[in-house]
Motif scaffolding. Structure first.
Motif, PDB file in Angstrom:
ATOM      1  N   THR A  54       0.659  -1.088  -0.013  1.00 30.98           N
ATOM      2  CA  THR A  54       0.061  -0.036   0.098  1.00 30.98           C
ATOM      3  C   THR A  54       0.895   1.323   0.072  1.00 30.98           C
ATOM      4  O   THR A  54       2.088   1.103   0.018  1.00 30.98           O
ATOM      5  CB  THR A  54      -1.038  -0.059   1.140  1.00 30.98           C
ATOM      6  OG1 THR A  54      -1.976   0.926   0.850  1.00 30.98           O
ATOM      7  CG2 THR A  54      -0.295   0.215   2.521  1.00 30.98           C
ATOM      8  N   CYS A  58      -2.121   7.223  -0.087  1.00 31.78           N
ATOM      9  CA  CYS A  58      -2.969   6.922  -1.205  1.00 31.78           C
ATOM     10  C   CYS A  58      -4.133   7.716  -1.061  1.00 31.78           C
ATOM     11  O   CYS A  58      -4.717   7.674  -0.061  1.00 31.78           O
ATOM     12  CB  CYS A  58      -3.259   5.421  -1.316  1.00 31.78           C
ATOM     13  SG  CYS A  58      -4.291   4.822  -2.494  1.00 31.78           S
ATOM     14  N   LEU A  75     -12.090   3.813  -1.469  1.00 32.64           N
ATOM     15  CA  LEU A  75     -10.783   4.175  -0.836  1.00 32.64           C
ATOM     16  C   LEU A  75     -10.993   4.970   0.354  1.00 32.64           C
ATOM     17  O   LEU A  75     -10.302   4.615   1.339  1.00 32.64           O
ATOM     18  CB  LEU A  75      -9.855   4.904  -1.930  1.00 32.64           C
ATOM     19  CG  LEU A  75      -9.471   4.538  -3.038  1.00 32.64           C
ATOM     20  CD1 LEU A  75      -8.783   5.599  -4.151  1.00 32.64           C
ATOM     21  CD2 LEU A  75      -8.370   3.604  -2.919  1.00 32.64           C
ATOM     22  N   SER A  79      -9.248   2.254   3.924  1.00 34.60           N
ATOM     23  CA  SER A  79      -7.905   3.061   3.782  1.00 34.60           C
ATOM     24  C   SER A  79      -6.544   2.436   3.942  1.00 34.60           C
ATOM     25  O   SER A  79      -6.568   1.078   4.198  1.00 34.60           O
ATOM     26  CB  SER A  79      -7.790   4.301   4.668  1.00 34.60           C
ATOM     27  OG  SER A  79      -7.605   3.528   6.133  1.00 34.60           O
ATOM     28  N   ALA A  80      -5.519   2.852   3.464  1.00 35.09           N
ATOM     29  CA  ALA A  80      -4.108   2.113   3.389  1.00 35.09           C
ATOM     30  C   ALA A  80      -4.320   1.825   4.985  1.00 35.09           C
ATOM     31  O   ALA A  80      -3.574   0.578   5.294  1.00 35.09           O
ATOM     32  CB  ALA A  80      -3.033   3.224   3.337  1.00 35.09           C
ATOM     33  N   PHE A  83      -5.643  -1.379   5.906  1.00 34.80           N
ATOM     34  CA  PHE A  83      -4.654  -2.610   5.335  1.00 34.80           C
ATOM     35  C   PHE A  83      -3.479  -2.751   6.270  1.00 34.80           C
ATOM     36  O   PHE A  83      -3.208  -3.757   6.676  1.00 34.80           O
ATOM     37  CB  PHE A  83      -4.247  -2.269   3.907  1.00 34.80           C
ATOM     38  CG  PHE A  83      -3.963  -3.764   3.329  1.00 34.80           C
ATOM     39  CD1 PHE A  83      -4.887  -4.938   2.921  1.00 34.80           C
ATOM     40  CD2 PHE A  83      -2.534  -4.171   3.211  1.00 34.80           C
ATOM     41  CE1 PHE A  83      -4.381  -5.930   2.608  1.00 34.80           C
ATOM     42  CE2 PHE A  83      -1.998  -5.111   2.549  1.00 34.80           C
ATOM     43  CZ  PHE A  83      -2.893  -6.113   2.334  1.00 34.80           C
ATOM     44  N   HIS A 382      -0.226   1.795  -4.970  1.00 31.17           N
ATOM     45  CA  HIS A 382      -1.726   2.384  -5.053  1.00 31.17           C
ATOM     46  C   HIS A 382      -2.643   1.111  -5.782  1.00 31.17           C
ATOM     47  O   HIS A 382      -3.857   1.166  -5.437  1.00 31.17           O
ATOM     48  CB  HIS A 382      -1.827   3.725  -5.995  1.00 31.17           C
ATOM     49  CG  HIS A 382      -0.769   4.667  -5.307  1.00 31.17           C
ATOM     50  ND1 HIS A 382      -1.371   5.450  -4.175  1.00 31.17           N
ATOM     51  CD2 HIS A 382       0.352   5.216  -5.568  1.00 31.17           C
ATOM     52  CE1 HIS A 382      -0.510   6.212  -3.955  1.00 31.17           C
ATOM     53  NE2 HIS A 382       0.542   6.215  -4.658  1.00 31.17           N
ATOM     54  N   GLN A 385      -3.737  -0.904  -3.140  1.00 33.10           N
ATOM     55  CA  GLN A 385      -4.693  -0.398  -2.253  1.00 33.10           C
ATOM     56  C   GLN A 385      -6.159  -0.550  -3.035  1.00 33.10           C
ATOM     57  O   GLN A 385      -7.083  -0.584  -2.257  1.00 33.10           O
ATOM     58  CB  GLN A 385      -4.183   1.005  -2.065  1.00 33.10           C
ATOM     59  CG  GLN A 385      -5.069   1.528  -0.948  1.00 33.10           C
ATOM     60  CD  GLN A 385      -5.193   0.954   0.427  1.00 33.10           C
ATOM     61  OE1 GLN A 385      -4.362   0.156   0.790  1.00 33.10           O
ATOM     62  NE2 GLN A 385      -6.604   0.729   1.112  1.00 33.10           N
ATOM     63  N   TRP A 388      -7.491  -3.890  -2.898  1.00 32.09           N
ATOM     64  CA  TRP A 388      -8.122  -4.311  -1.343  1.00 32.09           C
ATOM     65  C   TRP A 388      -9.474  -3.477  -1.225  1.00 32.09           C
ATOM     66  O   TRP A 388     -10.458  -4.106  -0.905  1.00 32.09           O
ATOM     67  CB  TRP A 388      -7.149  -3.764  -0.047  1.00 32.09           C
ATOM     68  CG  TRP A 388      -5.611  -3.952  -0.179  1.00 32.09           C
ATOM     69  CD1 TRP A 388      -4.734  -3.242  -0.143  1.00 32.09           C
ATOM     70  CD2 TRP A 388      -4.914  -5.246  -0.622  1.00 32.09           C
ATOM     71  NE1 TRP A 388      -3.365  -3.870  -0.391  1.00 32.09           N
ATOM     72  CE2 TRP A 388      -3.704  -5.103  -0.679  1.00 32.09           C
ATOM     73  CE3 TRP A 388      -5.544  -6.376  -1.127  1.00 32.09           C
ATOM     74  CZ2 TRP A 388      -2.599  -5.990  -1.089  1.00 32.09           C
ATOM     75  CZ3 TRP A 388      -4.670  -7.536  -1.690  1.00 32.09           C
ATOM     76  CH2 TRP A 388      -3.188  -7.096  -1.470  1.00 32.09           C
TER      77      TRP A 388
END
Ligand code: FDA
Length: 398
Positions: A54, A58, A75, A79-80, A83, A382, A385, A388
């Protein structure tokens, strides 16, 4: 009787595994199917084997799509940091390399094992080495609800919902295919033209000849094409240009266009050269340039002017040298294509999909997630991300 599931996910890559984990956690009976013999093969080879999983910065600006707003909802909800929390909960060690890019300290396989373990918790089934040939929707003739039939080589499986997570055609030798687009078109959806992205660019034959001595040289640049600008390293190769700078700009470049490369970012070479023509008149242009750019590039640029010393440079020659180093406009002949492209730009037109759930508006129960959708990330974690986030958005409802 065909086996029956609540949800069938086609493609057990980054997006498919994440979606399976989220749907399984809701108690859905999930089957994931992949033609490859192992799940998450692109995760395994990603980030040089350490998976750039990630990017802490991002956001929607890191994505290219015909509808730049489409990625915002998914997104924003996954979010990052979400994760990272998952990765931390498995005790997977990681580090930030540069520009917010997070990599495993160990191997990418840790991320695959984590996702498989999440899918296991939800009791998902996983069929590997199984090519999906077709997807159909209809009743079984008894007047019941419409369901999906997923056609395999020797059997069919049915489900209430089907998720297409088959990625794009980049790296065909890994089994990458256009299957997702074919299914989309079969169900009447539009495909935004697809092209290789995050890909090295190639020189014309004459430029290849002129610059062959630079092969292997890396230089920090500011690279630009229209409004897209990146500060990254660039690498000269025996066929053209590569490195993060060029991969990034390749996602914006179109055949016939030029890109502009500043190999001495942050330095006003013209002004400095004029000053030093007086202050250091005996230094050679090549040695002078080598203060700012790698010596091999400096030699090649300086060779374009006959002057042996700065004192011999005219104003025009100074401008020429500084433009070659700091405003090099180059017109690539092409790109290395899907063979080496990290991703595919374009894909299933987002107009057809709900940005909250990834469900197809015109075909309830049919979802598209990950790279198959017209959402393409910049280099640097990205794209995962997006896989995910779109996987979770879909897995929470399908
Ligand atoms: P993905 O391609 O991962 O999965 C699709 C799956 O569908 C595959 O497993 C395939 O076998 C299967 N499939 C296809 N057709 C099928 C069919 N008919 N029947 C059954 N199965 C089928 N991104 C990033 O953020 N950080 C990084 O470090 C890297 N590094 C990187 C390196 C390299 C070399 C590449 C090629 C790519 C990257 N990427 C990356 C990009 C990243 O790998 C990519 O964006 C995601 O894997 C996309 O995830 P998906 O799940 O959408 O597709």
């Amino acid at each position: 009787m065909a086996a029956s599931y609540d949800v069938i996910i086609i493609g057990a890559g980054a997006a498919g595994l994440m979606c399976g984990a989220a749907a399984g956690a809701r108690g859905r009976r999930v089957l994931m199917i992949d033609s490859a013999d192992k799940p998450g093969e692109k995760i395994r080879i990603s980030g040089g084997g350490r998976c750039n999983f990630t990017n802490i910065y991002c956001g929607p600006d890191n994505f290219i799509s015909q509808n730049p707003h489409f990625c915002k909802s998914a997104l924003g909800r996954y979010s990052a940091q979400d994760f990272i929390d998952l990765v931390n909960s498995y005790g997977i060690a990681w580090h930030e390399k540069t520009k917010g890019q997070l990599f495993c300290d160990g191997r990418s396989q840790e991320i695959i094992d984590m996702l498989l373990s999440e899918c296991d918790k939800g009791g998902c089934d996983l069929w590997l080495g199984t090519q999906v040939l077709d997807v159909k929707k209809g009743t079984d003739g008894t007047g019941g609800e419409e369901r999906f039939t997923v056609v395999l080589e020797h059997q069919s499986v049915t489900a209430d919902a089907v998720v297409i997570a088959t990625g794009g055609p980049s790296i065909p030798k890994m089994g990458a295919s256009r299957f997702g687009y074919e299914i989309a078109e079969r169900f009447g959806l539009d495909i935004v033209d697809t092209v290789p992205a995050l890909v090295p660019l190639t020189f014309t034959d004459s430029l290849k000849d002129t610059l062959k001595s630079l092969s292997g040289v890396s230089v920090d640049t500011t690279i630009s094409h229209a409004k897209a600008v990146f500060d990254e390293a660039m690498l000269f190769t025996h066929r053209g240009l590569s490195g993060p700078a060029v991969l990034q700009i390749s996602s914006y470049w179109e055949p016939g266009d030029s890109i502009t490369i500043n190999m001495a970012p942050g330095t006003d070479l013209t002004a400095r050269l004029k000053e030093d023509r007086l202050a250091r008149p005996r230094i050679s242009p090549a040695n002078w340039l080598a203060q700012f750019i790698p010596a091999r590039i400096a030699d090649s640029i300086a060779a374009q002017e006959k002057a042996q010393r700065l004192a011999d440079l005219s104003d025009k020659a100074i401008l020429n040298l500084s433009l070659m180093a700091s405003e090099w406009r180059v017109k690539p002949a092409g790109s290395e294509g899907y063979r080496t492209a990290e991703v595919t730009k374009g894909g299933v037109n987002t107009d057809a999909l709900s940005s909250k759930t990834m469900e197809t508006r015109s075909v309830p129960g049919l979802y598209f997630i990950g790279e198959v959708v017209d959402v393409t990330g910049h280099l640097g974690g990205h794209n995962f991300q997006w896989a995910w986030a779109s996987g979770v958005a879909c897995g929470e409802v399908c």
